[in-house]
Design a protein around this motif. Structure first.
Motif, PDB file in Angstrom:
ATOM      1  N   GLN A 126      31.490  39.732 -80.608  1.00 38.06           N
ATOM      2  CA  GLN A 126      32.479  38.741 -81.037  1.00 38.06           C
ATOM      3  C   GLN A 126      31.925  37.839 -82.145  1.00 38.06           C
ATOM      4  O   GLN A 126      32.146  36.629 -82.141  1.00 38.06           O
ATOM      5  N   LYS A 147      28.748  42.088 -90.541  1.00 41.05           N
ATOM      6  CA  LYS A 147      30.048  42.677 -90.237  1.00 41.05           C
ATOM      7  C   LYS A 147      30.855  42.878 -91.518  1.00 41.05           C
ATOM      8  O   LYS A 147      31.483  43.913 -91.715  1.00 41.05           O
ATOM      9  N   GLN A 201      31.339  44.120 -83.027  1.00 36.64           N
ATOM     10  CA  GLN A 201      32.573  43.531 -82.508  1.00 36.64           C
ATOM     11  C   GLN A 201      32.442  43.176 -81.033  1.00 36.64           C
ATOM     12  O   GLN A 201      33.071  42.240 -80.568  1.00 36.64           O
ATOM     13  N   SER A 202      31.613  43.922 -80.314  1.00 41.46           N
ATOM     14  CA  SER A 202      31.427  43.592 -78.903  1.00 41.46           C
ATOM     15  C   SER A 202      30.725  42.245 -78.737  1.00 41.46           C
ATOM     16  O   SER A 202      30.838  41.608 -77.712  1.00 41.46           O
ATOM     17  N   TYR A 262      40.406  47.944 -94.166  1.00 43.09           N
ATOM     18  CA  TYR A 262      39.035  47.489 -93.907  1.00 43.09           C
ATOM     19  C   TYR A 262      38.586  46.447 -94.923  1.00 43.09           C
ATOM     20  O   TYR A 262      37.917  45.467 -94.580  1.00 43.09           O
ATOM     21  N   LYS A 313      31.165  53.049 -88.340  1.00 39.44           N
ATOM     22  CA  LYS A 313      32.122  52.532 -87.350  1.00 39.44           C
ATOM     23  C   LYS A 313      31.441  52.252 -86.016  1.00 39.44           C
ATOM     24  O   LYS A 313      31.798  51.296 -85.329  1.00 39.44           O
ATOM     25  N   LEU A 314      30.471  53.059 -85.643  1.00 37.15           N
ATOM     26  CA  LEU A 314      29.720  52.794 -84.409  1.00 37.15           C
ATOM     27  C   LEU A 314      28.963  51.476 -84.518  1.00 37.15           C
ATOM     28  O   LEU A 314      28.926  50.689 -83.567  1.00 37.15           O
ATOM     29  N   GLN A 315      28.369  51.233 -85.669  1.00 34.13           N
ATOM     30  CA  GLN A 315      27.666  49.965 -85.880  1.00 34.13           C
ATOM     31  C   GLN A 315      28.649  48.793 -85.805  1.00 34.13           C
ATOM     32  O   GLN A 315      28.347  47.755 -85.217  1.00 34.13           O
ATOM     33  N   LEU A 316      29.815  48.995 -86.407  1.00 30.18           N
ATOM     34  CA  LEU A 316      30.836  47.943 -86.385  1.00 30.18           C
ATOM     35  C   LEU A 316      31.301  47.661 -84.961  1.00 30.18           C
ATOM     36  O   LEU A 316      31.458  46.507 -84.567  1.00 30.18           O
ATOM     37  N   ASP A 317      31.485  48.712 -84.162  1.00 26.82           N
ATOM     38  CA  ASP A 317      31.885  48.529 -82.763  1.00 26.82           C
ATOM     39  C   ASP A 317      30.868  47.694 -82.000  1.00 26.82           C
ATOM     40  O   ASP A 317      31.230  46.845 -81.196  1.00 26.82           O
ATOM     41  N   SER A 318      29.584  47.938 -82.260  1.00 26.65           N
ATOM     42  CA  SER A 318      28.563  47.166 -81.548  1.00 26.65           C
ATOM     43  C   SER A 318      28.592  45.698 -81.982  1.00 26.65           C
ATOM     44  O   SER A 318      28.383  44.807 -81.160  1.00 26.65           O
TER      45      SER A 318
END
Length: 107
Positions: free
Chosen positions: A42, A48, A39-40, A70, A32-37
């Protein structure tokens, strides 16, 4: 078998299950941390999609609804970017989860 052996087996099974769930949750947290990075930034790309699939599949043993959320997101992005391996994998995992959940009509 004796009662003592049964207790020992039950304790061993409980500890193994607890360890497996704990490990899965920590792996999901890292993903999830990787996904957050991502998503930032865009961006919608295969990285992803693959992260969403891994996170979704990580939830398959503990939370079917979250797993499907997901995987549906991964499927949607895969279709938008025409990422065939993502489409196939997301659909396959969604089918497996539907089967595990007893939702045979949608499997």
């Amino acid at each position: 078998m004796t009662e003592k052996v049964y207790r020992s087996l039950l304790i061993a099974l409980f500890l193994c299950n607890s360890f497996a769930c704990s490990y899965a949750q920590s792996e999901i947290g890292a993903l999830k941390l990787q996904l957050d990075s991502l998503q930032s930034l865009q961006t919608n790309n295969s990285n992803k999609v693959n992260l969403l699939i891994r996170i979704g599949w990580g939830y398959q043993a503990t939370n079917y609804e979250l797993a499907k959320k997901y995987l549906h997101k991964a499927l949607s992005i895969s279709q938008k970017i025409h990422f065939q391996p993502g489409i196939v994998t997301a659909n396959e995992k969604l089918g497996r989860i539907s089967r595990l959940a007893g939702e045979y009509d949608s499997a």
